[in-house]
Design a protein around this motif. Structure first.
Motif, PDB file in Angstrom:
ATOM      1  N   ASN A 164       3.145  10.152  -1.927  1.00  0.00           N
ATOM      2  CA  ASN A 164       1.908  10.792  -2.413  1.00  0.00           C
ATOM      3  C   ASN A 164       1.086  11.485  -1.334  1.00  0.00           C
ATOM      4  O   ASN A 164       0.687  12.628  -1.473  1.00  0.00           O
ATOM      5  CB  ASN A 164       0.976   9.722  -3.008  1.00  0.00           C
ATOM      6  N   HIS A 202       2.370  -0.298   3.402  1.00  0.00           N
ATOM      7  CA  HIS A 202       1.548  -0.984   4.413  1.00  0.00           C
ATOM      8  C   HIS A 202       2.324  -1.906   5.338  1.00  0.00           C
ATOM      9  O   HIS A 202       2.046  -1.982   6.530  1.00  0.00           O
ATOM     10  CB  HIS A 202       0.460  -1.804   3.704  1.00  0.00           C
ATOM     11  N   HIS A 241       3.583  -0.446   8.650  1.00  0.00           N
ATOM     12  CA  HIS A 241       2.733   0.289   9.592  1.00  0.00           C
ATOM     13  C   HIS A 241       2.757  -0.263  11.017  1.00  0.00           C
ATOM     14  O   HIS A 241       2.912   0.493  11.978  1.00  0.00           O
ATOM     15  CB  HIS A 241       1.278   0.319   9.085  1.00  0.00           C
ATOM     16  N   LYS A 274      -4.021   4.192   6.862  1.00  0.00           N
ATOM     17  CA  LYS A 274      -4.602   2.868   6.761  1.00  0.00           C
ATOM     18  C   LYS A 274      -3.764   1.990   5.844  1.00  0.00           C
ATOM     19  O   LYS A 274      -3.081   2.539   4.985  1.00  0.00           O
ATOM     20  CB  LYS A 274      -6.065   2.906   6.259  1.00  0.00           C
ATOM     21  N   ASP A 280      12.502   9.721   5.192  1.00  0.00           N
ATOM     22  CA  ASP A 280      12.257   8.845   4.038  1.00  0.00           C
ATOM     23  C   ASP A 280      13.577   8.156   3.694  1.00  0.00           C
ATOM     24  O   ASP A 280      14.639   8.775   3.819  1.00  0.00           O
ATOM     25  CB  ASP A 280      11.743   9.641   2.825  1.00  0.00           C
ATOM     26  N   LYS A 294      13.857  12.514  -2.245  1.00  0.00           N
ATOM     27  CA  LYS A 294      12.446  12.823  -1.983  1.00  0.00           C
ATOM     28  C   LYS A 294      12.279  13.472  -0.602  1.00  0.00           C
ATOM     29  O   LYS A 294      11.594  14.463  -0.419  1.00  0.00           O
ATOM     30  CB  LYS A 294      11.675  11.492  -1.987  1.00  0.00           C
ATOM     31  N   TRP A 344       6.284  -1.155  -3.819  1.00  0.00           N
ATOM     32  CA  TRP A 344       5.567  -1.976  -2.825  1.00  0.00           C
ATOM     33  C   TRP A 344       4.134  -2.289  -3.235  1.00  0.00           C
ATOM     34  O   TRP A 344       3.531  -3.240  -2.733  1.00  0.00           O
ATOM     35  CB  TRP A 344       5.581  -1.274  -1.460  1.00  0.00           C
ATOM     36  N   GLN A 350     -10.277   9.080   7.237  1.00  0.00           N
ATOM     37  CA  GLN A 350     -10.691  10.482   7.204  1.00  0.00           C
ATOM     38  C   GLN A 350     -12.121  10.687   6.718  1.00  0.00           C
ATOM     39  O   GLN A 350     -12.729  11.709   7.019  1.00  0.00           O
ATOM     40  CB  GLN A 350      -9.722  11.300   6.342  1.00  0.00           C
TER      41      GLN A 350
HETATM   42  N1  LIG Z   1      -6.202   7.950   3.627  1.00  0.00           N
HETATM   43  C1  LIG Z   1      -6.153   8.013   2.294  1.00  0.00           C
HETATM   44  O1  LIG Z   1      -7.126   8.352   1.642  1.00  0.00           O
HETATM   45  C2  LIG Z   1      -4.897   7.633   1.594  1.00  0.00           C
HETATM   46  C3  LIG Z   1      -4.645   8.070   0.289  1.00  0.00           C
HETATM   47  C4  LIG Z   1      -3.425   7.687  -0.317  1.00  0.00           C
HETATM   48  C5  LIG Z   1      -2.516   6.889   0.385  1.00  0.00           C
HETATM   49  N2  LIG Z   1      -2.842   6.454   1.650  1.00  0.00           N
HETATM   50  C6  LIG Z   1      -1.943   5.581   2.421  1.00  0.00           C
HETATM   51  O2  LIG Z   1      -0.725   6.276   2.681  1.00  0.00           O
HETATM   52  C7  LIG Z   1       0.357   5.358   2.740  1.00  0.00           C
HETATM   53  C8  LIG Z   1       1.421   5.782   1.748  1.00  0.00           C
HETATM   54  O3  LIG Z   1       0.885   5.748   0.443  1.00  0.00           O
HETATM   55  P1  LIG Z   1       1.540   6.612  -0.728  1.00  0.00           P
HETATM   56  O4  LIG Z   1       0.658   6.454  -1.906  1.00  0.00           O
HETATM   57  O5  LIG Z   1       1.862   7.979  -0.223  1.00  0.00           O
HETATM   58  O6  LIG Z   1       2.887   5.777  -0.953  1.00  0.00           O
HETATM   59  P2  LIG Z   1       4.230   6.241  -1.673  1.00  0.00           P
HETATM   60  O7  LIG Z   1       4.872   5.030  -2.200  1.00  0.00           O
HETATM   61  O8  LIG Z   1       3.966   7.389  -2.584  1.00  0.00           O
HETATM   62  O9  LIG Z   1       5.088   6.817  -0.432  1.00  0.00           O
HETATM   63  C9  LIG Z   1       5.653   5.981   0.537  1.00  0.00           C
HETATM   64  C10 LIG Z   1       6.988   6.602   0.948  1.00  0.00           C
HETATM   65  O10 LIG Z   1       7.543   5.827   2.038  1.00  0.00           O
HETATM   66  C11 LIG Z   1       8.949   5.776   1.853  1.00  0.00           C
HETATM   67  N3  LIG Z   1       9.509   4.658   2.615  1.00  0.00           N
HETATM   68  C12 LIG Z   1       9.501   3.327   2.293  1.00  0.00           C
HETATM   69  N4  LIG Z   1      10.123   2.613   3.257  1.00  0.00           N
HETATM   70  C13 LIG Z   1      10.523   3.505   4.200  1.00  0.00           C
HETATM   71  C14 LIG Z   1      11.230   3.373   5.433  1.00  0.00           C
HETATM   72  N5  LIG Z   1      11.634   2.184   5.889  1.00  0.00           N
HETATM   73  N6  LIG Z   1      11.474   4.489   6.153  1.00  0.00           N
HETATM   74  C15 LIG Z   1      11.084   5.712   5.694  1.00  0.00           C
HETATM   75  N7  LIG Z   1      10.414   5.893   4.528  1.00  0.00           N
HETATM   76  C16 LIG Z   1      10.141   4.811   3.797  1.00  0.00           C
HETATM   77  C17 LIG Z   1       9.110   5.636   0.347  1.00  0.00           C
HETATM   78  O11 LIG Z   1      10.415   5.975  -0.084  1.00  0.00           O
HETATM   79  C18 LIG Z   1       8.034   6.586  -0.175  1.00  0.00           C
HETATM   80  O12 LIG Z   1       8.528   7.892  -0.379  1.00  0.00           O
HETATM   81  C19 LIG Z   1      -0.256   3.992   2.457  1.00  0.00           C
HETATM   82  O13 LIG Z   1      -0.572   3.394   3.679  1.00  0.00           O
HETATM   83  C20 LIG Z   1      -1.522   4.302   1.706  1.00  0.00           C
HETATM   84  O14 LIG Z   1      -2.521   3.311   1.851  1.00  0.00           O
HETATM   85  C21 LIG Z   1      -3.992   6.834   2.246  1.00  0.00           C
END
Ligand SMILES: NC(=O)c1ccc[n+]([C@@H]2O[C@H](COP(=O)([O-])OP(=O)(O)OC[C@H]3O[C@@H](n4cnc5c(N)ncnc54)[C@H](O)[C@@H]3O)[C@@H](O)[C@H]2O)c1
Length: 336
Positions: free
Chosen positions: A11, A72, A75, A93, A33, A38, A164, A121
């Motif tokens: 996302n 998370h 990270h 985060k 990824d 994806k 997750w 941010q």
């Molecule tokens: N700062 C913000 O406002 C904000 C907004 C949304 C999400 N986030 C953060 O961004 C991070 C991701 O959230 P998201 O909603 O995009 O999650 P998501 O589930 O949409 O995306 C995570 C991606 O990581 C991939 N992944 C999982 N394990 C992996 C690995 N070992 N190696 C490589 N890729 C791997 C998954 O296949 C997936 O495509 C989280 O930490 C979330 O808290 C922050």
């Protein structure tokens, strides 16, 4: 030129990719990824190399820095692996799943000559920057109390869409660690880390669908006398901007993602940068944050560099983990 690799093409990755493309001194060179479909789509869209293995991206891709946008629980470990390969890190985060793991990340970072920032941010939103300036000048006099309010909608579909989310082991918690952590960062960054916290969490509407909390309430105390009241829920019907209300002697000040109200009057703010990718309730600060990160690396003078979260990114995590511990042990938890 700072060459980035993004790990996690989910996302939030589009917001980071958009920001990198808009910054002149930055380039998106690679992405990674474990979901090949994806990842390849993302690589095609952003014209960069694709890796299905993070370690290979770190050792083989022509990159200076990584953006970590994975679940998370990855990270802390991914940040340390990047440091070990001499890469700068911008991590979404939270910085890690636990305070102990976050401390180990900071310890490793302090021994390297590498840039590190966590993605808070909202600090770059004009509303936050204006309030920081006013608080630093003690413009409103004595602060008597703080109230944090976040009510968003994260329904079963949201949790079903990612394997997750909703798990203690992989997300590390629910509404507090994922959504409200930004709001708590607003408190610790603008004022101070509270010295103690007591809180309760529960799973209500999402009972049966997730293990973690969908609602939480807590009281924290700054300097033994200033109350911080915290309410967070993922059970609402929409996503209004979360607010932090500051009860100052001279006025009540209400901070939201893009607005600042003083004694009921909206303060006129500088234009926020508009992003096609960022959602309004996240704030639009990713671009400004990434620009500050790049400016730090290219030695361009930028006051924004001081707003990047690194050492102090641990404070909001301490508050979140403090509430979880307080709920488990039914007692006040010290945050120092
Ligand atoms: N700062 C913000 O406002 C904000 C907004 C949304 C999400 N986030 C953060 O961004 C991070 C991701 O959230 P998201 O909603 O995009 O999650 P998501 O589930 O949409 O995306 C995570 C991606 O990581 C991939 N992944 C999982 N394990 C992996 C690995 N070992 N190696 C490589 N890729 C791997 C998954 O296949 C997936 O495509 C989280 O930490 C979330 O808290 C922050």
């Amino acid at each position: 030129m700072i060459r980035f690799g993004i790990v996690g093409c989910g996302n939030i990755s589009g917001t980071h990719a958009e920001a990198v493309q808009l910054i002149q001194q930055a380039e998106l060179a690679a992405c990674c990824d474990i979901n090949e479909e994806k990842g390849r789509l993302f690589a095609e869209k952003n014209n960069c190399l694709f890796f299905s293995d993070y370690q290979r991206m770190l050792s083989e891709a022509p990159i200076d820095a990584v953006i970590i946008a994975t679940p998370h629980y990855l990270h802390g470990e991914m940040t340390k692996r990047a440091f070990a390969q001499g890469k700068h890190v911008l991590c979404e985060k939270p910085m890690a799943l636990t305070v102990a793991e976050a401390e180990s990340v900071l310890a490793m970072w302090r021994n390297q000559d590498l840039a590190y920032a966590v993605c808070y941010q909202n600090r770059f939103n004009p509303s936050y920057l204006k309030l920081k300036e006013l608080i630093d000048k003690r413009h409103f006099g004595r602060l008597k109390g703080i109230k944090c309010e976040l009510s968003w909608q994260r329904d079963r579909g949201y949790y079903e869409a990612a394997d997750w989310k909703g798990s203690w082991a992989k997300e590390g918690g629910g509404v507090l660690i994922n959504q409200a952590i930004h709001t708590l960062d607003g408190v610790s960054w603008l004022v101070k880390l509270p010295n103690k916290i007591k809180g309760k969490i529960m799973t209500s509407l999402l009972e049966g669908a997730i293990e973690v909390e969908d609602a939480a309430m807590a009281t924290a105390v700054i300097d033994e006398e200033l109350p911080v009241v915290i309410h967070a829920s993922n059970n609402y019907s929409s996503d209004p901007a979360p607010t932090v209300t500051f009860d100052f002697e001279a006025a009540e000040v209400v901070l939201s993602a893009d607005k600042l109200r003083v004694a009921g009057q909206e303060v006129l703010l500088a234009e926020a940068v508009v992003s096609a990718e960022a959602k309004q309730y996240w704030g639009n600060g990713h671009l400004r944050l990434l620009q500050a990160f790049v400016n730090q690396l290219t030695k361009v003078t930028d006051p924004g560099v001081a707003f990047l979260a690194a050492d102090d990114a641990i404070d909001s995590l301490k508050m979140v983990c403090g509430i979880y511990q307080s709920d488990r042990e039914n007692r006040w938890v010290s945050l120092k």
